[in-house]
Enzyme design. Sequence first.
Site, PDB file in Angstrom:
ATOM      1  N   CYS A   2       0.833  -1.207   0.000  1.00  0.00           N
ATOM      2  CA  CYS A   2       0.000   0.000   0.000  1.00  0.00           C
ATOM      3  C   CYS A   2       0.866   1.254   0.000  1.00  0.00           C
ATOM      4  CB  CYS A   2      -0.884   0.028   1.253  1.00  0.00           C
ATOM      5  SG  CYS A   2      -1.852  -1.441   1.480  1.00  0.00           S
ATOM      6  N   ARG A  27       4.139   0.883  -6.529  1.00  0.00           N
ATOM      7  CA  ARG A  27       4.088  -0.100  -5.425  1.00  0.00           C
ATOM      8  C   ARG A  27       3.008  -1.153  -5.693  1.00  0.00           C
ATOM      9  NH1 ARG A  27       6.376   2.198  -0.687  1.00  0.00           N
ATOM     10  NH2 ARG A  27       4.907   1.179   0.714  1.00  0.00           N
ATOM     11  N   TRP A  74      -3.004  -2.338  -1.531  1.00  0.00           N
ATOM     12  CA  TRP A  74      -2.601  -3.653  -2.056  1.00  0.00           C
ATOM     13  C   TRP A  74      -3.254  -4.646  -1.099  1.00  0.00           C
ATOM     14  CZ3 TRP A  74      -0.402  -6.186  -5.977  1.00  0.00           C
ATOM     15  CH2 TRP A  74       0.127  -7.447  -5.755  1.00  0.00           C
ATOM     16  N   ASN A 100      -0.886   0.961   6.062  1.00  0.00           N
ATOM     17  CA  ASN A 100      -0.083   0.050   5.250  1.00  0.00           C
ATOM     18  C   ASN A 100       0.477  -0.982   6.219  1.00  0.00           C
ATOM     19  OD1 ASN A 100       1.538  -1.233   3.415  1.00  0.00           O
ATOM     20  ND2 ASN A 100       3.139   0.344   3.412  1.00  0.00           N
ATOM     21  N   GLY A 101       0.298  -2.265   5.894  1.00  0.00           N
ATOM     22  CA  GLY A 101       0.832  -3.316   6.765  1.00  0.00           C
ATOM     23  C   GLY A 101      -0.234  -4.352   7.073  1.00  0.00           C
ATOM     24  N   GLU A 467      14.873 -22.417 -14.895  1.00  0.00           N
ATOM     25  CA  GLU A 467      14.520 -21.044 -14.509  1.00  0.00           C
ATOM     26  C   GLU A 467      15.595 -20.051 -14.932  1.00  0.00           C
ATOM     27  OE1 GLU A 467      11.994 -19.584 -13.843  1.00  0.00           O
ATOM     28  OE2 GLU A 467      12.563 -17.707 -12.866  1.00  0.00           O
ATOM     29  N   LYS A 471      14.970 -16.864 -17.412  1.00  0.00           N
ATOM     30  CA  LYS A 471      15.320 -15.490 -17.018  1.00  0.00           C
ATOM     31  C   LYS A 471      16.216 -14.833 -18.062  1.00  0.00           C
ATOM     32  CE  LYS A 471      13.012 -14.381 -14.290  1.00  0.00           C
ATOM     33  NZ  LYS A 471      12.143 -15.498 -14.360  1.00  0.00           N
ATOM     34  N   GLU A 474      14.272 -14.099 -21.395  1.00  0.00           N
ATOM     35  CA  GLU A 474      13.187 -13.105 -21.426  1.00  0.00           C
ATOM     36  C   GLU A 474      13.685 -11.679 -21.257  1.00  0.00           C
ATOM     37  OE1 GLU A 474      11.392 -14.327 -17.063  1.00  0.00           O
ATOM     38  OE2 GLU A 474      10.080 -13.319 -18.471  1.00  0.00           O
ATOM     39  N   HIS A 490      23.248 -36.894 -25.306  1.00  0.00           N
ATOM     40  CA  HIS A 490      22.279 -37.543 -26.219  1.00  0.00           C
ATOM     41  C   HIS A 490      21.875 -36.621 -27.346  1.00  0.00           C
ATOM     42  CE1 HIS A 490      21.949 -41.013 -23.617  1.00  0.00           C
ATOM     43  NE2 HIS A 490      21.932 -40.184 -22.595  1.00  0.00           N
ATOM     44  N   LYS A 587       3.225  -8.875 -18.005  1.00  0.00           N
ATOM     45  CA  LYS A 587       3.431  -9.365 -16.641  1.00  0.00           C
ATOM     46  C   LYS A 587       2.462 -10.494 -16.335  1.00  0.00           C
ATOM     47  CE  LYS A 587       5.107  -9.654 -12.544  1.00  0.00           C
ATOM     48  NZ  LYS A 587       6.387 -10.390 -12.413  1.00  0.00           N
TER      49      LYS A 587
HETATM   50  C1  AGP Z   1       8.536 -15.248 -15.606  1.00  0.00           C
HETATM   51  O1  AGP Z   1       9.598 -14.356 -15.397  1.00  0.00           O
HETATM   52  C2  AGP Z   1       7.589 -14.742 -16.668  1.00  0.00           C
HETATM   53  N1  AGP Z   1       7.113 -13.439 -16.337  1.00  0.00           N
HETATM   54  C3  AGP Z   1       6.463 -15.730 -16.961  1.00  0.00           C
HETATM   55  O2  AGP Z   1       7.038 -16.938 -17.360  1.00  0.00           O
HETATM   56  C4  AGP Z   1       5.503 -16.001 -15.799  1.00  0.00           C
HETATM   57  O3  AGP Z   1       6.148 -16.769 -14.810  1.00  0.00           O
HETATM   58  C5  AGP Z   1       4.309 -16.797 -16.346  1.00  0.00           C
HETATM   59  O4  AGP Z   1       3.651 -16.014 -17.326  1.00  0.00           O
HETATM   60  C6  AGP Z   1       3.302 -17.181 -15.252  1.00  0.00           C
HETATM   61  O5  AGP Z   1       2.754 -16.033 -14.696  1.00  0.00           O
HETATM   62  P1  AGP Z   1       1.906 -16.192 -13.334  1.00  0.00           P
HETATM   63  O6  AGP Z   1       2.858 -16.645 -12.277  1.00  0.00           O
HETATM   64  O7  AGP Z   1       1.365 -14.815 -13.061  1.00  0.00           O
HETATM   65  O8  AGP Z   1       0.819 -17.196 -13.583  1.00  0.00           O
END
Ligand code: AGP
Length: 592
Positions: A2, A27, A74, A100-101, A467, A471, A474, A490, A587
């Site tokens: 928040c 935020r 939030w 906030n909290g 992972e 990272k 992307e 293989h 996102k």
């Molecule tokens: C991860 O860095 C990406 N932004 C993407 O793979 C993300 O994890 C995926 O779209 C799932 O999103 P969510 O966790 O909001 O479901």
Amino acid sequence: MCGIIGYAGDECAVPIIVDGLKRLEYRGYDSAGIAVFGKDGFEVAKQKGRLSALEKKLESTPISGFMGIGHTRWATHGEPSDINSHPHLGSTSKIAVVHNGIIENYKHLKERLEQRGIKFVSQTDSEVVAQLAERYYDGDLLNTVIKTTNALEGSYALGIMCLDDPDTIIAVKKDNPLIVGVSEAGNFIASDVPAILEHTNKVYYMDDKEIAVITKNSVQFYNMDKEPITKQLETITWSVDSAEKGGYPHFMLKEIMEQPKVMRDTIQTIIAGENKKVIDAINIKDFDKIVVTACGSAYNAGVVSKYVFERLCRFSCEVELASEFRYKDAIVDKRTLVILVSQSGETADTIAAMREAKNKGATTLSIVNVIGSTIAKETDHTIYTAAGPEIAVATTKAFSTQLVLLYTLAIKFSGSESLMDELKTIPDKIQEIFEHVDYIQKYAAACIGYKSIFFIGRNIDYAIALEGSLKLKEISYIHSEAYAGGELKHGTISLVEENTLVVTIACCERLHGKILSNAEQVISRGAKVLFVSNCKTEETDKLSLIKLPQINELFSPSLSVIVLQLFSYYVAANKGLDIDKPRNLAKSVTVE
Ligand code: AGP
């Protein structure tokens, strides 16, 4: 989390407060509101949605005053809604509060107040503060605030106004940030510098359990014994833009650095909070198997959890890409526990997977970061990561807090409670890894020319290879592939040539010799290796080592991933890319 702002001065408070809230939007929030001293009492405008919606409401039904408090929410308790938005007023509308909290003992306080006939209107923990303050109000607002905050447990940053004191705002904090800004045109309270930086760069940083009494001409601090205290006035040197990232160049780096804190916050919810109750209510004996289904990084967290569930619970755990699970006519029934992992709680494929699992009679449990999101609302059980809003598209702190909750489920399901002590050491060990930042930054700077980078690992390290590879792809736009160490020979090893880079994760001690020989195989074909390990390994001109702190190998993904997050970040930063908003990405992928 928040955002709070308050203003006491000679200018109209509404535009100052709304503009301040805009500067706190980073935020993350789901609703917003404002309260000012009007002619006949408080004038309040608050609702679910973006600030632009609140501005529209203010255009149609304006409010005005020279003093006020504002809030971006939030949601932590109670879904995003108009009534759950702040500011909250007590039943007699004498006291207005923004918070906030998390008030951890709010249920107990609320029950006591309801027994005394107080009628609550929201589902929030924050409303308890307003109702309690009105109950304690004895004509002296400072006394009232002291008595009220002494009754609170948990974390808070509070802005409080009372109709009987139309020239005063009182602020108090514990475990949440709050600053006081001073200027010729009036004085401010705020959660963070950006909210007030265009009005003043002179601020006091409040410490826990300090109280600030603000009027348009004065700022006075007190301790909880009502004794006046003096504080150092600081001068902010940041630009407005950088301050919104707390001084970091990108949200992603800020969020990487926030991981120790948000993991502690998430662990706290397991020890004594809502998550504990939900987890304790699940009896793993009701199920024959676990299916974890998610997308992207959340899927990679699921791959980590497969190793942990199977090792600790001796229980079959399948991990499925949600986009595949939704169409595969999965073998799932009422004796299946389907765990859906999602930061946003709005990913279309994961929502569809959830509904498919429910249609097949499975019990669904979600691990989500956004309160009131679709997945959070529709699953049978929901536990929340306490990562706070994650702004960067590339997830870091949400991923890490997902791991914490997945570890916890495996610990609880298997009755291995003693592992909780080691789990609690993860945040401090991550802090230790931050000591390698300079080395990682330098190493990454030399990697920006690569066309492709491989990530390998065995067993649970393979999940973090996935992972780390995601990272890197992307945010740096460098092609990458992740392989189980034993799989390279293989086929893929044919791609290895002079100067290929292979990032190797090696935290499984019993497999150390195996993964080291995989590294030696690629080195013998000309590759360079970045070796990320908690095991002693000799460095050579072809093998660079990043040594991790020791920890149970089941929790080692929480440490090795930090190195890969930083590596990817600095490669992308050295390429000068838009790290927080990478091309083509959103996102939350709310479409198929
Ligand atoms: C991860 O860095 C990406 N932004 C993407 O793979 C993300 O994890 C995926 O779209 C799932 O999103 P969510 O966790 O909001 O479901």
